[in-house]
Design an enzyme around this catalytic site. Structure first.
Site, PDB file in Angstrom:
ATOM      1  N   GLY A 135       0.842  -1.225  -0.042  1.00 33.54           N
ATOM      2  CA  GLY A 135       0.158  -0.148  -0.099  1.00 33.54           C
ATOM      3  C   GLY A 135       0.747   1.327  -0.048  1.00 33.54           C
TER       4      GLY A 135
ATOM      5  N   GLY B 178       0.764   5.735   0.908  1.00 34.23           N
ATOM      6  CA  GLY B 178      -0.333   6.695   1.518  1.00 34.23           C
ATOM      7  C   GLY B 178       0.704   7.849   1.794  1.00 34.23           C
ATOM      8  N   GLY B 179      -0.003   8.990   2.366  1.00 36.39           N
ATOM      9  CA  GLY B 179       0.737  10.256   2.949  1.00 36.39           C
ATOM     10  C   GLY B 179       1.991   9.879   3.583  1.00 36.39           C
ATOM     11  N   MET B 180       2.382   8.889   4.278  1.00 40.74           N
ATOM     12  CA  MET B 180       3.573   8.798   5.004  1.00 40.74           C
ATOM     13  C   MET B 180       4.712   8.087   4.384  1.00 40.74           C
ATOM     14  SD  MET B 180       2.195   8.021   8.892  1.00 40.74           S
ATOM     15  CE  MET B 180       3.380   7.949   9.900  1.00 40.74           C
TER      16      MET B 180
ATOM     17  N   LYS C 292       7.582  -0.643   6.341  1.00 45.43           N
ATOM     18  CA  LYS C 292       7.124   0.853   6.116  1.00 45.43           C
ATOM     19  C   LYS C 292       8.112   1.472   5.956  1.00 45.43           C
ATOM     20  CE  LYS C 292       2.719   0.514   8.314  1.00 45.43           C
ATOM     21  NZ  LYS C 292       1.663   1.222   9.505  1.00 45.43           N
TER      22      LYS C 292
ATOM     23  N   VAL D  85       0.829  -9.059   8.663  1.00 47.34           N
ATOM     24  CA  VAL D  85      -0.373  -9.435   9.345  1.00 47.34           C
ATOM     25  C   VAL D  85      -1.403  -9.720   8.051  1.00 47.34           C
ATOM     26  CG1 VAL D  85      -2.475  -9.098  10.777  1.00 47.34           C
ATOM     27  CG2 VAL D  85      -0.079  -8.486  11.481  1.00 47.34           C
TER      28      VAL D  85
ATOM     29  N   ASP E 286      -2.884   9.126  16.619  1.00 49.21           N
ATOM     30  CA  ASP E 286      -3.245   8.759  15.516  1.00 49.21           C
ATOM     31  C   ASP E 286      -4.226   7.878  15.415  1.00 49.21           C
ATOM     32  OD1 ASP E 286      -3.802   9.714  12.783  1.00 49.21           O
ATOM     33  OD2 ASP E 286      -2.125   8.749  11.951  1.00 49.21           O
TER      34      ASP E 286
ATOM     35  N   LYS F  35      -7.345   5.913  14.372  1.00 45.96           N
ATOM     36  CA  LYS F  35      -8.382   6.038  13.450  1.00 45.96           C
ATOM     37  C   LYS F  35      -8.553   4.589  12.934  1.00 45.96           C
ATOM     38  CE  LYS F  35      -4.984   7.133  10.037  1.00 45.96           C
ATOM     39  NZ  LYS F  35      -4.280   8.209   8.949  1.00 45.96           N
ATOM     40  N   PRO F  36      -9.690   4.338  12.386  1.00 40.56           N
ATOM     41  CA  PRO F  36      -9.839   2.977  11.839  1.00 40.56           C
ATOM     42  C   PRO F  36      -8.818   2.403  10.774  1.00 40.56           C
ATOM     43  CG  PRO F  36     -11.905   4.418  11.301  1.00 40.56           C
ATOM     44  CD  PRO F  36     -10.973   5.128  12.060  1.00 40.56           C
TER      45      PRO F  36
END
Lengths: 199, 537
Positions: B128, B130-132, B150, B201, B244, B246-247
């Site tokens: 994936g 994303g922003g980070m 990551k 995971v 942070d 969040k879902p």
């Protein structure tokens, strides 16, 4: 594994019959976009990717009647994966050296290529092959449903949009979306399983 | 036609998928599925195993060009961009880059099947972006296991201070060992781009779950809520604030359904890096606490507010605070109470609404004292839900009267005039003046009197209910206003309408407008059931 009585002989066998144009059409419909996509993923520009597709297809047509599906050499896809990769590398090398043309000896070597036994370099191929199956099946399954039913599946399950938004957009209840997407998914799965048996 | 929605019928589901049901029968099934989580999940499994659903998404979605997709994700409105963070939709194509993050930091791998190598890890594929930064699936050949790697995006990794900060926060997070916190195997901030290594995971994020299924059942909400709260508790006890929650940062492991918190402390590390560069907040602020939104110092209770937003999202199928712009969103988090949960989802028990409301207290002191306290309470509630006849609800459930009302009280006068203004806009089909003569009276007097009588200890009572009702109209009406400048428009309309009300009040003596209790709720109920309609217990 379930076997269905109307399963046709494998596409591979049918390809060996030069008269079976339909087999070639089906083969191209599935594999052409796949090979091109693999080429693009490996960094080839569009024109080069088209060239690669041609080279791979030439290689396939030139060797298909020598291919024995029953032989325990490995799968056709494994072999196809390997020659696609090697032809891609060749193409990239040629680009680098600014030279063109395929030597006969090299071509012969490609034909004798064995599928990679560990399956390492077929991983990407398999992924893209699977993607192509899904796309191919999706194109066909879509026609069998109302647009809204298809979109309920596409927007929630493929695009993973929030259910509430899709309900609003399609003016469908949550329940109707659950029903729609499962109906589409069931048909999609069946279509892909059938394709897998045939090709 | 009499529809027995309570009817679970596996055979009917099978026939549905074999295209053997009539349209009318399909409608019956559809209605049943809305209420029956287990049939819904049965139907999905009958249609295809979970791997098929996953593949459909990841393989078909890849039709979109990654770059295009990246652009769409990052430039979309705040409401859609909640996933513009680490765990996002499956990605597709080009190997050489993920999103706008080129993968050129990878070293060549010995194995041609791999994308490349990062440190000791063979990188298999991107998972994936994303922003980070990007998340890659990797293989640790020494320990023979798959890992998730990551990698921080290059623009976060520019300054030495930012990299050190990243490494320090990650090391602190790595010290939290708990079943409901995703472990961190290692941190490397020495290479070109800093990265973290975590277990791989198999599962999905809570965000994906909600996207897929919409509202979750109360039991599932409680189960996930308890696990998240326990994970938070473990971190808080080590002095670590997540910042942070969040879902998208709650992973649900496949099959065992274990919930795990991810990305502890990273928000802070990244915030610092990005704030110093651009003054802009990293990621989505949708789940921020008011104190975060104001840019103030935060403690563990900020996480509790965010966890409240997560619980709300699970129950409602959407986040509690939404706005077209980031600024609008921050203002809502700071100033506005979300629409009461029991109104958004009538299946949500009022005690759960009360718990979420307490977590959503604008002032940190008014929330629960600790994540542990919340987890204990939720466990008590789950015991009750599982055996309602044997186990009573815990006594410690916040009573509506004990709910923090400061923010509501503060805005009472404003809300009362706003409700008139916006409800009037919402029912524009009716002549406004006619409607105002009916509704201005109770508003001017006491809204509480016109709401139905309380029927449960958890139904909103006294003046608080009036304000909740008022806000629900405010909330709903504001959703109908697509224009981003709605706030200023409304300001104008309010002043105009206030003048009208003043005029009308002069013309119409208050006591001359007789209103029967049954009729008067109508204006307030335009957009949904009143809070007391949805009493479940």
């Amino acid at each position: 594994m379930q076997t269905s009585p109307e399963t046709r002989p494998s596409l591979l066998l049918r390809l060996r019959n030069p008269q079976d144009e339909r087999a070639w059409r089906e083969f191209l419909e599935i594999y052409e976009p796949l090979i091109e996509r693999l080429a693009r993923r490996r960094g080839l520009q569009h024109a080069d990717a088209r060239e690669l597709v041609q080279e791979v297809l030439v290689a396939v047509s030139g060797t298909i009647d020598r291919w024995d599906p029953d032989e325990a050499k490995g799968s056709f896809r494994g072999w196809l994966s390997t020659i696609t990769r090697n032809l891609t590398i060749n193409l990239l090398k040629r680009e680098g050296r600014q030279t063109r043309g395929t030597g006969d000896s090299e071509f012969a070597r490609l034909m004798n290529e064995q599928p990679d036994p560990v399956g390492e370099n077929t991983a990407l191929f398999d992924l893209e092959y699977r993607r192509r199956l899904f796309q191919f099946a999706a194109e066909h399954v879509r026609e069998q449903f109302e647009e809204a039913t298809w979109l309920a599946f596409w927007k929630t399950s493929v695009e993973q949009r929030p259910l509430v938004d899709v309900c609003e957009e399609l003016r469908m209840s949550r329940g109707a979306i659950y029903v729609a997407r499962s109906r589409v998914m069931a048909k999609l799965r069946k279509q892909i399983e059938k394709l897998e048996e045939e090709i | 036609m009499v529809v027995r929605v309570s009817d679970c019928n596996p055979d009917r589901l099978k026939r549905l998928l074999d295209e053997q049901l009539s349209d009318a029968e399909q409608v019956v099934v559809a209605e049943h599925l809305e209420d029956c989580d287990s049939c819904r999940s049965d139907l999905e499994s009958l249609a295809a195993g979970h791997e098929w659903w996953d593949e459909a998404s990841s393989l078909l979605n890849a039709d979109l060009d990654t770059a295009e997709k990246w652009h769409a994700e990052t430039s979309s409105s705040v409401d859609d961009s909640e996933d513009a963070d680490f765990i996002v939709s499956p990605l597709s194509t080009v190997e050489s880059s993920v999103g706008n993050v080129p993968l050129d930091f990878l070293e060549p791998s010995d194995s041609p099947a791999m994308l490349g190598k990062l440190g000791d890890y063979d990188i298999i594929e991107p998972i994936g972006c994303g922003g980070m930064g990007v998340v890659l699936k990797g293989y640790d050949s020494k320990l023979n296991r798959f890992v998730a790697v990551k990698v921080l995006a290059p623009h976060y990794a520019t300054s030495t201070a930012a990299r050190k900060r990243f490494a320090r926060e990650a090391k602190a997070a790595a010290a939290v060992v708990h079943p409901h916190v995703l472990a961190i195997h290692s941190v490397d901030a020495t290479g070109r781009l800093p990265f973290l290594v975590m277990p791989f995971v198999d599962g999905e994020s809570l965000q994906e779950r909600v996207r897929r299924n919409g509202q979750l059942g109360t039991k599932e909400v409680l189960r996930i809520g308890i696990q998240a709260a326990r994970g938070l508790q473990a971190a808080h006890e080590q002095g670590l604030v997540h910042r942070d929650i969040k879902p998208g940062n709650i992973l649900l492991e496949r099959d065992v359904e274990r919930a795990m918190l991810t990305d502890f402390g990273l928000a802070r590390a990244v915030d610092d890096a990005s704030m110093t560069r651009s003054g802009v907040i990293a990621g989505t602020p949708q789940f921020m606490s008011p104190e975060q939104a104001r840019g103030e110092a935060v403690d563990h209770r900020s996480d509790l507010f965010s966890l409240g937003s997560v619980l709300y999202t699970m129950c409602a199928g959407r986040p509690p605070f939404r706005a077209e712009t980031t600024m609008g969103l921050l203002r809502r988090i700071i100033d506005v109470d979300p629409r009461p949960l029991s109104e958004v989802n009538s299946d949500s028990p009022l005690w759960l609404t009360a718990i979420v409301d307490k977590l959503h207290a604008k002032i940190a002191d008014d929330r629960f004292d600790s994540a542990g306290e919340l987890a204990d309470l939720l466990e008590g509630c789950l015991a009750h839900v599982q055996q309602p006849t044997i186990t009573p609800l815990p006594d410690s459930i916040p009573q509506p009267a004990a709910l923090p009302m400061q923010s509501r009280k503060r805005t009472t006068a404003f809300a009362a005039s706003l409700v008139v203004a916006i409800a009037a806009l919402a029912v524009a089909a009716q002549p406004i003046t006619e409607w105002l003569t009916q509704s201005s009276t109770p508003v001017a007097n006491d809204l509480g009197e016109i709401l139905p009588e309380a029927t449960s200890p958890y139904s909103p009572q006294d003046s608080a209910s009036a304000e909740m009702g008022a806000e629900s109209v405010v909330e709903t009406a504001s959703h109908q206003t697509a224009d981003t400048s709605w706030e200023s428009d409304i300001d104008q309309d309010i002043s105009l309408l206030s003048q009208d009300i003043d005029l009308l009040d002069e013309e119409t003596p208050l006591n001359e407008v007789g209103i029967a209790p049954g009729q008067t709720e109508t204006p307030l109920d335009q957009d949904g059931p009143s809070p007391t309609d949805s009493v479940q217990e």
